[in-house]
Design an enzyme around this catalytic site. Structure first.
Site, PDB file in Angstrom:
ATOM      1  N   CYS A 114      44.078 -27.749   2.039  1.00  0.00           N
ATOM      2  CA  CYS A 114      44.525 -26.877   0.939  1.00  0.00           C
ATOM      3  C   CYS A 114      45.905 -27.267   0.397  1.00  0.00           C
ATOM      4  CB  CYS A 114      44.543 -25.421   1.392  1.00  0.00           C
ATOM      5  SG  CYS A 114      42.889 -24.817   1.750  1.00  0.00           S
ATOM      6  N   HIS A 254      49.278 -21.319  -3.574  1.00  0.00           N
ATOM      7  CA  HIS A 254      47.880 -21.603  -3.246  1.00  0.00           C
ATOM      8  C   HIS A 254      47.150 -20.263  -3.165  1.00  0.00           C
ATOM      9  CE1 HIS A 254      44.265 -22.744  -1.310  1.00  0.00           C
ATOM     10  NE2 HIS A 254      44.614 -22.348  -0.096  1.00  0.00           N
ATOM     11  N   ASN A 284      39.085 -19.041  -2.884  1.00  0.00           N
ATOM     12  CA  ASN A 284      39.953 -20.110  -2.375  1.00  0.00           C
ATOM     13  C   ASN A 284      39.288 -21.462  -2.648  1.00  0.00           C
ATOM     14  OD1 ASN A 284      41.324 -21.984  -0.808  1.00  0.00           O
ATOM     15  ND2 ASN A 284      41.563 -20.627   0.946  1.00  0.00           N
TER      16      ASN A 284
END
Ligand code: UT7
Length: 327
Positions: A114, A254, A284
């Site tokens: 990520c 994020h 996500n």
């Protein structure tokens, strides 16, 4: 005047198919109420069966190139960040280069889960400021849904698909990337994993039966480390760059969990109007979440010339990273 890397074009692509929390209620033991309260996510995008990660990247890249006013043949480098590439070999970047017809570009993948986009941004910044590249395409694309166990409610409500791209070019002056900071703690590698399909657990019947080809996450442990780490990261970044939180125009985190984002904003004393959030729509999307958010923030007029924008990410590895940009 120092030479800096400047984002001169952005683009994003989200697959058409929407999977909302109410549909998930029919698939696993979960509820819209739980997902909304614990994550902030309401719906997410799922790639079509005919789409591979390079296809999502291609659409985002074409849009970024158009916004930069460049042709594919102008590019001298393509970096794709992904943890869900088309295949282990060749790189998704090479496949993308072929599809784009970017015949003058070198191409390679980078995987920092990520945190991938910010790791990619740091590498891109080094290439540009050392004059090894002058027109670089950085694309982050993920089809996480291919690696999700739809019976695992702790992951299937979170991870989703999408792609975001930026074009970077050199510019002398005070605008552009001010700093990037990269960190890793491999002692905690087992908090978020996709164990199967590599050399440790190759594609074999026994490994498939053990569900090693799916994403596994120790969610609550990851959550606690993420909050602590990101609170420290954003304050350290601003301190090191000599900036007060009040000088920030926008924080683009994020998009993992609204509770993590709220905690980070609170630590900086930033009002939520200065924080970009779109995870309610997309879930996500791993490394793609920040470039998608940058593209949307620009289009929504949330970023203007001269603004200080702080980017931060946290993910598997563990890895975490920040970047400060003067737009
Ligand atoms: O992207 C980069 C890195 N990833 C992250 O940053 C993600 C970090 N983690 C998280 O966002 C959160 O930990 C989750 C959203 C994954 C989970 O939220 P949580 O508040 O940490 O929940 P938990 O894992 O502590 O579970 C609490 C309860 C458990 O039930 P019991 O044992 O208390 O009865 C879980 O079984 O919630 C249950 N649960 C669910 N219930 C309904 C877990 N997932 C679900 C679900 N629906 N989808």
């Amino acid at each position: 005047m120092p030479l800096r890397s400047k984002i001169t074009g952005t683009g994003s692509y989200l697959p058409e198919k929407i999977l909302d929390n109410f549909q998930l209620e029919k698939m696993v033991d979960t509820s819209d109420e739980w997902i909304t309260e614990r994550t902030g996510i309401k719906e997410r995008r799922i790639a079509g069966t005919d789409e591979a990660t390079s296809d999502l990247c291609l659409k985002a890249s074409k849009r970024a190139l158009r916004s930069a006013g460049l042709k594919p043949s102008d590019l001298d480098m393509i970096i794709v960040t992904t943890m869900s590439g088309d295949m282990p070999m060749p790189s998704t970047a090479s496949i993308l280069q072929g599809k784009l017809g970017a015949k003058n570009a070198a191409a390679f993948d980078l995987n920092a889960a990520c945190s991938g986009f910010l790791y990619g941004l740091s590498v891109a910044d080094s290439f540009i400021t050392s004059r090894k590249s002058s027109r670089l395409l950085l694309v982050s694309g993920e089809i996480n849904s291919r690696f999700i166990n739809w019976e695992d409610r702790s992951t299937c409500v979170i991870f989703a698909d999408g792609a975001g791209a930026v074009v970077l070019e050199p510019e002398s002056g005070k605008r552009g990337i001010i700093s990037t900071r990269l960190y890793s703690n491999g002692e905690l590698w087992d908090l978020i994993t996709l164990p199967g399909g590599g050399s440790k657990h190759p594609i074999r019947e026994a490994n498939i039966n053990s569900k090693l080809h799916f994403i596994h996450m120790k969610g609550n442990e990851t959550f606690r480390v993420a909050v602590k780490t990101l609170e420290r990261l954003v304050t350290d970044t601003l301190h090191a760059d000599g900036l007060k939180p009040s000088q920030l125009s926008l924080l683009i985190p994020h998009q993992a969990n609204i509770r993590i984002i709220n905690a980070t904003a609170e630590r900086l004393g930033l009002p939520m109007e200065k924080v970009f959030v779109n995870l309610q729509k997309y879930g996500n999307t791993s490394s793609a979440s920040i470039p998608i958010a940058i593209d949307e923030a620009l289009k929504a007029g949330r970023i203007n010339e001269g603004d200080y924008v702080l980017l931060e990410a946290f993910g598997s590895g563990l890895t975490w990273a920040s970047a400060l940009i003067k737009w």
